[in-house]
Design an enzyme around this catalytic site. Structure first.
Site, PDB file in Angstrom:
ATOM      1  N   PRO A 234       2.255 -17.063 -10.980  1.00 52.79           N
ATOM      2  CA  PRO A 234       3.153 -15.915 -11.122  1.00 52.79           C
ATOM      3  C   PRO A 234       3.774 -15.514  -9.784  1.00 52.79           C
ATOM      4  O   PRO A 234       3.134 -15.610  -8.746  1.00 52.79           O
ATOM      5  CB  PRO A 234       2.242 -14.793 -11.620  1.00 52.79           C
ATOM      6  CG  PRO A 234       0.995 -15.429 -12.055  1.00 52.79           C
ATOM      7  CD  PRO A 234       0.888 -16.749 -11.407  1.00 52.79           C
ATOM      8  N   GLY A 235       5.015 -15.095  -9.840  1.00 52.49           N
ATOM      9  CA  GLY A 235       5.660 -14.553  -8.648  1.00 52.49           C
ATOM     10  C   GLY A 235       6.180 -15.580  -7.675  1.00 52.49           C
ATOM     11  O   GLY A 235       6.586 -15.242  -6.573  1.00 52.49           O
ATOM     12  N   THR A 236       6.208 -16.853  -8.085  1.00 53.95           N
ATOM     13  CA  THR A 236       6.680 -17.868  -7.148  1.00 53.95           C
ATOM     14  C   THR A 236       8.174 -18.110  -7.282  1.00 53.95           C
ATOM     15  O   THR A 236       8.715 -18.970  -6.596  1.00 53.95           O
ATOM     16  CB  THR A 236       5.935 -19.196  -7.360  1.00 53.95           C
ATOM     17  OG1 THR A 236       5.883 -19.458  -8.752  1.00 53.95           O
ATOM     18  CG2 THR A 236       4.537 -19.120  -6.795  1.00 53.95           C
ATOM     19  N   GLY A 237       8.826 -17.412  -8.176  1.00 58.80           N
ATOM     20  CA  GLY A 237      10.273 -17.522  -8.245  1.00 58.80           C
ATOM     21  C   GLY A 237      10.797 -18.406  -9.359  1.00 58.80           C
ATOM     22  O   GLY A 237      11.918 -18.903  -9.282  1.00 58.80           O
ATOM     23  N   LYS A 238      10.015 -18.592 -10.422  1.00 55.37           N
ATOM     24  CA  LYS A 238      10.487 -19.448 -11.515  1.00 55.37           C
ATOM     25  C   LYS A 238      11.671 -18.809 -12.227  1.00 55.37           C
ATOM     26  O   LYS A 238      12.692 -19.464 -12.451  1.00 55.37           O
ATOM     27  CB  LYS A 238       9.337 -19.686 -12.514  1.00 55.37           C
ATOM     28  CG  LYS A 238       8.147 -20.378 -11.901  1.00 55.37           C
ATOM     29  CD  LYS A 238       7.037 -20.600 -12.907  1.00 55.37           C
ATOM     30  CE  LYS A 238       6.434 -19.303 -13.409  1.00 55.37           C
ATOM     31  NZ  LYS A 238       5.704 -18.555 -12.391  1.00 55.37           N
ATOM     32  N   THR A 239      11.524 -17.540 -12.555  1.00 51.26           N
ATOM     33  CA  THR A 239      12.625 -16.844 -13.215  1.00 51.26           C
ATOM     34  C   THR A 239      13.858 -16.831 -12.322  1.00 51.26           C
ATOM     35  O   THR A 239      14.980 -17.070 -12.775  1.00 51.26           O
ATOM     36  CB  THR A 239      12.195 -15.402 -13.559  1.00 51.26           C
ATOM     37  OG1 THR A 239      10.945 -15.447 -14.246  1.00 51.26           O
ATOM     38  CG2 THR A 239      13.216 -14.714 -14.416  1.00 51.26           C
ATOM     39  N   GLU A 455     -18.532  -2.099   8.218  1.00 49.05           N
ATOM     40  CA  GLU A 455     -17.333  -2.887   8.544  1.00 49.05           C
ATOM     41  C   GLU A 455     -17.521  -3.667   9.838  1.00 49.05           C
ATOM     42  O   GLU A 455     -17.131  -4.832   9.933  1.00 49.05           O
ATOM     43  CB  GLU A 455     -16.104  -1.973   8.650  1.00 49.05           C
ATOM     44  CG  GLU A 455     -15.713  -1.285   7.353  1.00 49.05           C
ATOM     45  CD  GLU A 455     -15.554  -2.245   6.193  1.00 49.05           C
ATOM     46  OE1 GLU A 455     -15.214  -3.426   6.409  1.00 49.05           O
ATOM     47  OE2 GLU A 455     -15.773  -1.810   5.041  1.00 49.05           O
TER      48      GLU A 455
HETATM   49  P1  ADP Z   1       8.007 -15.817 -11.584  1.00 45.22           P
HETATM   50  O1  ADP Z   1       9.023 -15.869 -12.661  1.00 45.22           O
HETATM   51  O2  ADP Z   1       7.671 -17.153 -11.004  1.00 45.22           O
HETATM   52  O3  ADP Z   1       6.765 -15.074 -11.938  1.00 45.22           O
HETATM   53  P2  ADP Z   1      10.036 -14.307 -10.298  1.00 45.22           P
HETATM   54  O4  ADP Z   1      11.117 -15.297 -10.263  1.00 45.22           O
HETATM   55  O5  ADP Z   1      10.114 -13.288 -11.354  1.00 45.22           O
HETATM   56  O6  ADP Z   1       8.630 -14.991 -10.354  1.00 45.22           O
HETATM   57  O7  ADP Z   1       9.954 -13.613  -8.866  1.00 45.22           O
HETATM   58  C1  ADP Z   1       9.848 -12.236  -8.704  1.00 45.22           C
HETATM   59  C2  ADP Z   1      10.579 -11.798  -7.457  1.00 45.22           C
HETATM   60  O8  ADP Z   1       9.946 -12.303  -6.293  1.00 45.22           O
HETATM   61  C3  ADP Z   1      11.984 -12.314  -7.398  1.00 45.22           C
HETATM   62  O9  ADP Z   1      12.855 -11.451  -8.022  1.00 45.22           O
HETATM   63  C4  ADP Z   1      12.243 -12.417  -5.911  1.00 45.22           C
HETATM   64  O10 ADP Z   1      12.661 -11.173  -5.401  1.00 45.22           O
HETATM   65  C5  ADP Z   1      10.903 -12.714  -5.345  1.00 45.22           C
HETATM   66  N1  ADP Z   1      10.723 -14.148  -5.120  1.00 45.22           N
HETATM   67  C6  ADP Z   1       9.809 -14.936  -5.713  1.00 45.22           C
HETATM   68  N2  ADP Z   1       9.896 -16.194  -5.271  1.00 45.22           N
HETATM   69  C7  ADP Z   1      10.904 -16.225  -4.383  1.00 45.22           C
HETATM   70  C8  ADP Z   1      11.476 -17.262  -3.584  1.00 45.22           C
HETATM   71  N3  ADP Z   1      11.021 -18.513  -3.628  1.00 45.22           N
HETATM   72  N4  ADP Z   1      12.515 -16.924  -2.790  1.00 45.22           N
HETATM   73  C9  ADP Z   1      12.958 -15.663  -2.732  1.00 45.22           C
HETATM   74  N5  ADP Z   1      12.467 -14.658  -3.462  1.00 45.22           N
HETATM   75  C10 ADP Z   1      11.434 -14.913  -4.279  1.00 45.22           C
HETATM   76 ZN    ZN Z   2     -18.142  -4.890   2.870  1.00 40.34          ZN
HETATM   77 MG    MG Z   3       8.886 -14.850 -14.401  1.00 40.55          MG
END
Ligand code: ADP
Ligand code: ZN
Ligand code: MG
Length: 644
Positions: A234-239, A455
């Site tokens: 998640p969050g790697t920029g697939k969308t 800590e």
């Molecule tokens: P996924 O669909 O893989 O879960 P998203 O494409 O929704 O992730 O990414 C969420 C946000 O994170 C994007 O709108 C962008 O702002 C940022 N982001 C994620 N990957 C990248 C990337 N490779 N380059 C630039 N921005 C990114």
């Molecule tokens: Zn601790």
């Molecule tokens: Mg997505």
């Protein structure tokens, strides 16, 4: 025989054809609205007539009717399938056949028919004028079918409006795609907005080329892949990548999330798929993007939750549609998932989603590039070193990095500064890792002291353990949810592998906090729960997954933990004997105990340093790397790899 003037008392047969069948004056546009108006008008007329009749017509029981018939008081009647309507003489005034001088007093009557085979004979013998009326086919149709259906339709429309108030959907639109299905014309996103996944971009460039000039590919008879599956955490920029493909190719972008297909009504998902493809075909070349395809694409027959019939139908429809268009028609399907392992094989076979593009977590270089993308339009101070941030954020996804950059801008704005400083970025980084500071949380002095020892315990064990990640910061400012203090350790560089020594070092560092509490107070507290969880997980992974325990050996043992991804053939079943399980538990315990003993030994040895650093930490609340290292003997400093 007396003839009754047709206009006089003869009860009109219900004028079912109604006088108002003309079209109403005002057209409200849609034909069904006219229909409804007509139906309502008919209904009103009918009700009016009914009530009028009821007001002037006496209803008599059938037995009374027979009595009166015998007394020849029934002057005339009309027989309908379920009623007899007619005119009767009011007793004592007139008798049929005998002309009374005063005008005969008559009254209208109605009676409900009883099955009576002798009726006609009796009517005949009484000399009544009688006739039968068959309701016209049209009126029968209207009253027994169209009217009830119309009424129900009206109720249904009203109900569905009422039920879906505010949601923007209506039951009438079930199965119709939602507003989002309206294609986005040019997403405005380009490959320049996506960083750190160069291989993925290269693969997708081909798709872009095809969408831009499909003719070139057609001329050569080249087949472009119909479906491209983007795989990554998640969050790697697939969308984002999918949108960038549409943006680069300047084609419409139909986007739908897998979970949107899965609705409570069976068959809706399938019809939505049909709809989607029908719309897309009209707009080719275009892109259909199905986000989170695992929501519909789960392997059939492997589902646990209810509603799998629905998923199965939706998936089948998707497969049918994918086979139903020619690859060169100009429709490209993109889909994204972070769980390719659970997708149905039929989805992945050639001709469907056969092209797989992996979008992985970015490396240090990629992270720097992503930070740079998100730094666009944000004034950075000359002190800012994005490369340092990139190195300190191993394991961060693009979304995390975007978040860091945004938090830094917010922090700078809060300072009323003109530019974002490196310190803002570091602060933002901590905030993302450990949650926001909660300075309002006041700890009693004694508890604060304990947190400080805890800590510093982590930090010192880290400093004296070869292979441990260097300490970047120690803090006793409460943060986020329930963190009273924290020690920030960050790996010096991007790492893809972990050695046994590094794993053991991690476990030992996690034990440092509790060890310090025991060394100083001789008693432990509840504060170490999270540390123990981390340590136990690591130890178990070492034993079961990485083959790093001599007595258990090299076997890969899948622990039957809930939440583990389902794997074909395994799926939560324990694939080893109870004996092995006992051995695993023993080994895990041994690893944890050894690590704890070692951590305690280090802290006992370095007790003076522990006291000194803790005193400083209590004074300053936060120590950065330099402040912390100042307390360490040179021998310990040498073993440290200072972060870049
Ligand atoms: P996924 O669909 O893989 O879960 P998203 O494409 O929704 O992730 O990414 C969420 C946000 O994170 C994007 O709108 C962008 O702002 C940022 N982001 C994620 N990957 C990248 C990337 N490779 N380059 C630039 N921005 C990114
Ligand atoms: Zn601790
Ligand atoms: Mg997505």
């Amino acid at each position: 025989m007396m003839r009754i003037p047709p206009s006089a008392g003869k009860p009109l047969p219900p004028r079912k054809d109604g006088p108002d069948k003309k079209q109403p004056e005002s057209f409200l546009g849609a034909p069904w609205q006219i229909l409804i108006q007509v139906l309502v008008a008919l209904l009103l007329v009918w009700l009016w007539q009914e009530s009028l009749q009821r007001a002037t017509v006496t209803t008599i029981p059938y037995s009374t009717f027979l009595d009166k018939l015998a007394k020849k008081e029934i002057l005339e009647c009309t027989i309908t399938p379920d009623e007899i309507l007619g005119k009767m003489a009011v007793p004592g005034t007139a008798k049929p056949g005998e002309r009374a001088k005063p005008a005969p007093k008559t009254a209208l009557f109605r009676t409900v028919r009883v099955e009576d085979p002798n009726l006609v004979a009796e009517l005949q013998s009484a000399g009544t004028v009688y006739a039968s009326v068959r309701p016209s086919l049209l009126s029968q149709l209207i009253f027994s079918w169209i009217l009830p259906i119309g009424i129900f339709f009206l109720i249904w429309v009203g109900l569905s409006r009422w039920m879906t108030r505010g949601t923007g959907y209506s039951l009438l639109n079930i199965g119709k795609s939602r507003a989002r299905l309206v294609a986005e014309e040019g997403t405005g996103v380009t490959f320049a907005d996506v960083a750190g996944c160069e291989e993925a971009k290269v693969e997708l460039q081909e798709v872009v080329d095809f969408l831009r000039s499909p003719g070139r590919y057609r001329a050569l008879g080249a087949k472009i892949p119909k479906g491209v599956l983007l795989i990554g955490p998640p969050g790697t920029g697939k969308t984002l990548l999918a949108r960038a493909v549409a943006g680069e190719a300047h084609v419409p972008f139909f986007s739908l999330s897998g979970s949107e297909f899965v609705e409570m009504f069976v068959g809706v998902g399938a019809s939505r798929v049909r709809d989607l493809f029908a719309q897309a075909k009209g707009r080719a070349p275009c892109i259909i993007f199905i986000d989170e395809i695992d929501a519909i694409g789960r392997q059939r027959g492997m589902r646990i939750a209810m509603g799998h019939d629905e998923q199965e139908q939706t998936l089948n429809q998707l497969l049918v549609e994918m086979d139903g268009f020619d690859p060169n028609e100009g429709i490209i399907l993109l889909a994204a998932t972070n769980r390719p392992d659970i997708l149905d094989r039929a989805l992945l076979r050639p001709g469907r989603f056969d092209r797989h593009v992996v979008v992985d977590l970015p490396d240090a270089q990629g992270r720097e590039a992503i930070l740079a993308v998100h730094a666009r339009g944000k004034p950075l101070a000359p002190t800012v070193n994005l490369s340092e941030i990139a190195h300190a954020t191993s394991g961060f996804s693009g979304a995390d990095l975007a978040n860091v950059m945004n938090e830094a801008a917010l922090l700078a704005a809060r300072r009323k500064a003109q530019q974002i400083e490196q310190s803002d970025l570091l602060e933002a980084l901590e905030k993302v890792v450990a949650g926001p500071e909660r300075r309002s949380l006041r700890l009693a002095e004694a508890e604060k002291r304990r947190v400080a020892y805890h800590e510093v315990g982590h930090a010192l064990v880290a400093a004296f353990t070869p292979g441990a990640d260097p300490v970047r910061k120690v803090s006793i400012i409460p943060r986020g949810r329930g963190a009273l203090g924290y020690t920030l350790q960050l790996p010096p560089a991007q790492q893809y592998l972990m050695t046994r020594t590094q794993l053991l070092a991690k476990i030992r560092c996690a034990m440092g906090g509790r060890a310090a509490e025991e060394v100083v107070y001789g008693e432990v507290s509840t504060g170490a729960e999270n540390d123990l969880e981390v340590a136990t997980t690591l130890a178990r992974q070492m034993v079961c997954l990485y083959g790093m325990s001599e007595s258990v050996g090299l076997a890969h043992l899948i622990p039957s933990r809930p939440g583990m991804p389902e794997m074909p053939g395994v799926n939560g079943r324990v694939e080893y004997s109870g004996e092995t399980a006992r051995l695993v538990d023993q080994e895990v315990r041994r690893l944890l105990e050894t690590a704890y003993r070692e951590a305690k030994a280090i802290l006992q040895e370095e007790r003076p340093t522990l006291e000194a650093v803790t005193a400083e930490l209590l004074r300053k609340e936060t120590l950065d790397a330099a402040e912390f290292f100042a307390f360490l003997p040179d021998s310990a400093k040498k073993s440290l790899t200072t972060p870049p």
